[in-house]
Write an enzyme that holds these catalytic residues in place. Sequence first.
Site, PDB file in Angstrom:
ATOM      1  N   SER A 123       4.300   2.405   8.184  1.00  0.00           N
ATOM      2  CA  SER A 123       3.915   1.405   7.189  1.00  0.00           C
ATOM      3  C   SER A 123       5.117   0.905   6.404  1.00  0.00           C
ATOM      4  CB  SER A 123       2.917   2.005   6.188  1.00  0.00           C
ATOM      5  OG  SER A 123       1.602   1.873   6.655  1.00  0.00           O
ATOM      6  N   HIS A 161       0.818  -1.224   0.000  1.00  0.00           N
ATOM      7  CA  HIS A 161       0.000   0.000   0.000  1.00  0.00           C
ATOM      8  C   HIS A 161       0.847   1.268   0.000  1.00  0.00           C
ATOM      9  CE1 HIS A 161       0.434   0.032   4.497  1.00  0.00           C
ATOM     10  NE2 HIS A 161       0.342   1.326   4.313  1.00  0.00           N
ATOM     11  N   ASP A 170      -0.373  -7.601   1.871  1.00  0.00           N
ATOM     12  CA  ASP A 170       0.144  -6.227   1.759  1.00  0.00           C
ATOM     13  C   ASP A 170       1.675  -6.273   1.777  1.00  0.00           C
ATOM     14  OD1 ASP A 170       0.422  -3.509   1.776  1.00  0.00           O
ATOM     15  OD2 ASP A 170      -0.463  -3.187   3.753  1.00  0.00           O
TER      16      ASP A 170
END
Lengths: 342, 186
Positions: free
Chosen positions: A246, A97, A150
């Site tokens: 992230s 992402h 992911d």
Amino acid sequence: MQHLLKIAGNRTRRVSALLAVWFCASAGLSAQAMADERDLSVSPTPEKNFIIGGTPVQQESYPWTVALAHVANASLVQRQFCGGSVIADTWVLTAAHCLFDRSGNLLSLSDFTVATNARNLRDPDAQEHVVSNAYLHPDYNHNANNPHSDLALLELATSTGVTPVALSTKATENLVGLQGTVIGWGAVDFSDPASPLFPDQQYAVDVPVVTLDVCNAPISYAGSIFENQLCAGFAQGGRDSCVGDSGGPMVVTYQGVVQQIGVVSFGFGCALPNYYGIYTNVPYFIGWINQYVFVGEPEFEPEVSSSRGTTAISSSGSSSSGSTSLFALLILGAGLFARRRS
Amino acid sequence: MKHCVMVLGLSLGLCACASKQGLSISESNGQVTLAESHIGEKYDVVMQRANAQFAVEPHCEARKISLKKQRKAFNYDVCGFSPESYEFSGAPLAEVVYHFVERELVRVDVRAEGEDALLNEVKADMQSLFASSSPHAESLGEDSYQWSGKSLLAGVRAGVGASRGNIHVRLIDETIAEDAPWLAVE
């Protein structure tokens, strides 16, 4: 920089227009539902709502950590948007992402770099590397409210000269209860979502890996977390990864060896009671990673990937094929996703 | 001689009035524009135009924010201009503020000096622009109205407290209002 598209796989299928934007609008409803559930919680409020609960990283503690940064005329502090880890001299593991903009379009490889040697983002010795290829896991669906698989691999144009982190090959059940350490440059204070406080210095926080049952409880993520993900944190909150973390690694020290077990994926808020951090389960994807970089045989039956197939972004300054619409890559990647589901 | 001076003074006064340039909320090429900018425009385009137009130093702030449940950080830039010689719908313009996420315009705020007459004029403009999607404005409280449509949220309200005597007008990307609800709140 110009781009080539490389899609491995025999066939692709058309997918619906779901691909146009990020997570579905129902997120608002889900968030409300979660908030409603949270009101019923009897968990104590953490003292602080903030890597949240972590400590600054000492120089050279985690030399294989990297920062993903936009290409712009600004400091690395302002440009950093995700983390990652060096798993081989020119290979970086991060979250899929991270490679999408807010509208759901894939970034161009020329839009970002990978910075090594940047424990402090203001360190003049930080080195930025051009990304020559990016490979997204074929099952990753950027539209999903809870994006599974992911995971992405970045191939760098230049050597990092960094000793890579080992990747764990343990089965998930053997990870539960271990103390994970998450490292990143994410927000250290998220009490005001409008103005998260970001550090220059890298932080690390220790969080225990909990069972999927715990984070799938109605009071938490209500059954939406799968075996290809890991949950880590505390029921009472207070320690967690957060915005800007992230793609960064969660590691454990197992038999004296630091091994990466997770990639920061998402979470509801940061460090909130009952809302654990959600991580991509690295051992689960060892088979896919091995197709690009051999990192060891898994100690269990990993996910089956029929081909090296992936949504892949390739970049070549000398290519004459022109700039690719990278959004098309997402569509094709999801085509593979549809094929695998069928 | 005295008459000449008076005529010259009057002329200069008229010139000064005429030099005031006007902004409004309107539609251009199918896109709703506020202060001549439309949602989705790139940072460089908006700022280049605003700098040339207003000829004053903007007050800018850059920070990183989150969207939805993601733990990726997104760049957020806010730049405000306070030009002295501009009007908004015929009233003195106090401030224009542009909000950008990932270098794309996601919100525009305009503050102009005025009261009921200006509020009603802007309401009428909004009603006309959003008639097809929002036949009636949604009332958000006393003298505060909102329209939705064309992937936008548009609002006008009368200032309260220290802002009394001002009218606040705003245009917001509907998507960003979902992704970062705080950005759609005053």
